[in-house]
Design an enzyme around this catalytic site. Structure first.
Site, mmCIF file in Angstrom:
data_model
loop_
_atom_site.group_PDB
_atom_site.id
_atom_site.type_symbol
_atom_site.label_atom_id
_atom_site.label_comp_id
_atom_site.label_asym_id
_atom_site.label_seq_id
_atom_site.Cartn_x
_atom_site.Cartn_y
_atom_site.Cartn_z
ATOM 1 N N GLY A 20 -9.538 28.275 -26.371
ATOM 2 C CA GLY A 20 -8.469 28.662 -25.443
ATOM 3 C C GLY A 20 -7.132 28.048 -25.771
ATOM 4 O O GLY A 20 -6.271 27.917 -24.891
ATOM 5 N N ILE A 101 -13.793 45.080 -24.954
ATOM 6 C CA ILE A 101 -13.475 45.392 -23.560
ATOM 7 C C ILE A 101 -14.186 46.690 -23.186
ATOM 8 O O ILE A 101 -14.123 47.679 -23.920
ATOM 9 C CB ILE A 101 -11.942 45.568 -23.391
ATOM 10 N N ASN A 115 -4.008 41.755 -27.512
ATOM 11 C CA ASN A 115 -4.910 40.918 -28.302
ATOM 12 C C ASN A 115 -4.114 40.291 -29.438
ATOM 13 O O ASN A 115 -3.089 40.827 -29.867
ATOM 14 C CB ASN A 115 -6.055 41.753 -28.884
ATOM 15 N N HIS A 117 -4.600 38.723 -33.381
ATOM 16 C CA HIS A 117 -5.524 38.718 -34.520
ATOM 17 C C HIS A 117 -4.931 37.847 -35.619
ATOM 18 O O HIS A 117 -3.744 37.991 -35.946
ATOM 19 C CB HIS A 117 -5.732 40.156 -35.016
ATOM 20 N N ASP A 158 -9.362 46.064 -33.129
ATOM 21 C CA ASP A 158 -8.174 45.728 -33.935
ATOM 22 C C ASP A 158 -7.362 46.947 -34.382
ATOM 23 O O ASP A 158 -6.667 46.885 -35.392
ATOM 24 C CB ASP A 158 -8.587 44.917 -35.193
ATOM 25 N N GLU A 187 0.247 31.676 -34.263
ATOM 26 C CA GLU A 187 -0.297 32.427 -33.124
ATOM 27 C C GLU A 187 0.311 31.910 -31.816
ATOM 28 O O GLU A 187 0.708 32.680 -30.946
ATOM 29 C CB GLU A 187 -1.823 32.271 -33.053
HETATM 30 C C1 GRF Z 1 -7.570 32.676 -32.731
HETATM 31 O O1 GRF Z 1 -7.515 32.532 -34.112
HETATM 32 C C2 GRF Z 1 -7.367 34.127 -32.389
HETATM 33 O O2 GRF Z 1 -6.517 34.785 -33.254
HETATM 34 C C3 GRF Z 1 -8.736 34.687 -32.547
HETATM 35 O O3 GRF Z 1 -9.583 33.686 -32.063
HETATM 36 C C4 GRF Z 1 -8.960 32.412 -32.189
HETATM 37 C C5 GRF Z 1 -8.950 31.814 -30.824
HETATM 38 O O4 GRF Z 1 -8.444 30.530 -30.794
HETATM 39 N N1 GRF Z 1 -8.840 35.974 -31.918
HETATM 40 P P1 GRF Z 1 -8.206 29.820 -29.388
HETATM 41 O O5 GRF Z 1 -9.487 29.964 -28.578
HETATM 42 O O6 GRF Z 1 -7.048 30.476 -28.734
HETATM 43 O O7 GRF Z 1 -7.962 28.396 -29.742
#
Ligand code: GRF
Length: 208
Positions: A20, A101, A115, A117, A158, A187
């Protein structure tokens, strides 16, 4: 005009399966005022997830909904939809959610589910492409750059419309871990920035 985001404050519902950290970065942005939105509920299909722990520490209502406590997939899907409706969520953020989902939730919130990725879609995406598998494939491909994609969720893994992407260079000697760490940092930036752009109207979501 994107009325949903200009007239009402954004209420974010998270779906997360693991640590998370993406969810936390968005919660932090809401708390600091960088994001004009409220994190209102967290759903996880993993009872031991860091995401649920983070929700408890933040005082955000949290729900464990999985095929373990909801063996019927349609009932599980409806339970997720109902929690999101009951918390008046108007933007769903998938943050490392390891489950497709369901059609009921998708129908209710179509065009309102994001989402993230950890690669430059459409490369290195699709079923089974998550976590370290993505970075392993990037390294094996010899690509000199990878990155992060934020996209809308549709019924295909995706494949929804891309809202934002950022490039991350692949460096000489990168391992899956070093690359994953560098991508994760990006991210955390791009997810908050994209949500801010949705709220400001700079990114327009489809009319529902
Ligand atoms: C991230 O790399 C995200 O892109 C992928 O899962 C990972 C989740 O990381 N879908 P976190 O749980 O937010 O630390």
């Amino acid at each position: 005009m994107n009325t949903m985001y200009t007239q009402f404050r954004t209420r974010i519902g998270f779906l997360a399966s693991h640590s998370g950290s993406n969810m936390q970065s968005i919660i932090d942005a809401c708390k600091s005022g960088r994001l004009q939105a409220d994190p209102v509920v967290v759903i996880s299909n993993n009872g031991n997830s860091g995401a649920l722990d983070r929700a408890y520490s933040e005082g955000i209502p949290a729900f464990y909904i999985s095929s373990k406590n909801y063996p019927d997939a349609e009932v599980e899907d409806k339970a997720i939809r109902d929690v999101l409706i009951n918390h008046q969520v108007n933007l769903i953020v998938l943050a490392g959610f390891m489950k497709k989902i369901g059609p009921v939730t998708l129908d209710e919130f179509r065009g309102r589910i994001l989402n993230i990725h950890p690669a430059l879609l459409p490369k290195h995406g699709g079923k089974g492409m998550y976590g370290k598998f993505v970075h392993e494939q990037v390294l094996a491909s010899g690509d000199k750059q990878t990155g992060v994609t934020v996209h809308l969720v549709t019924g295909d893994y995706d494949r929804g419309p891309i809202l934002a992407q950022k490039i991350v260079p692949v460096l000489e000697g990168d391992t899956v871990e070093s690359l994953a760490n560098r991508v994760l940092e990006v991210e955390h930036q791009i997810y908050t920035e994209t949500i801010a752009d949705i709220i400001s109207g700079a990114i327009q979501l489809p009319q529902s």
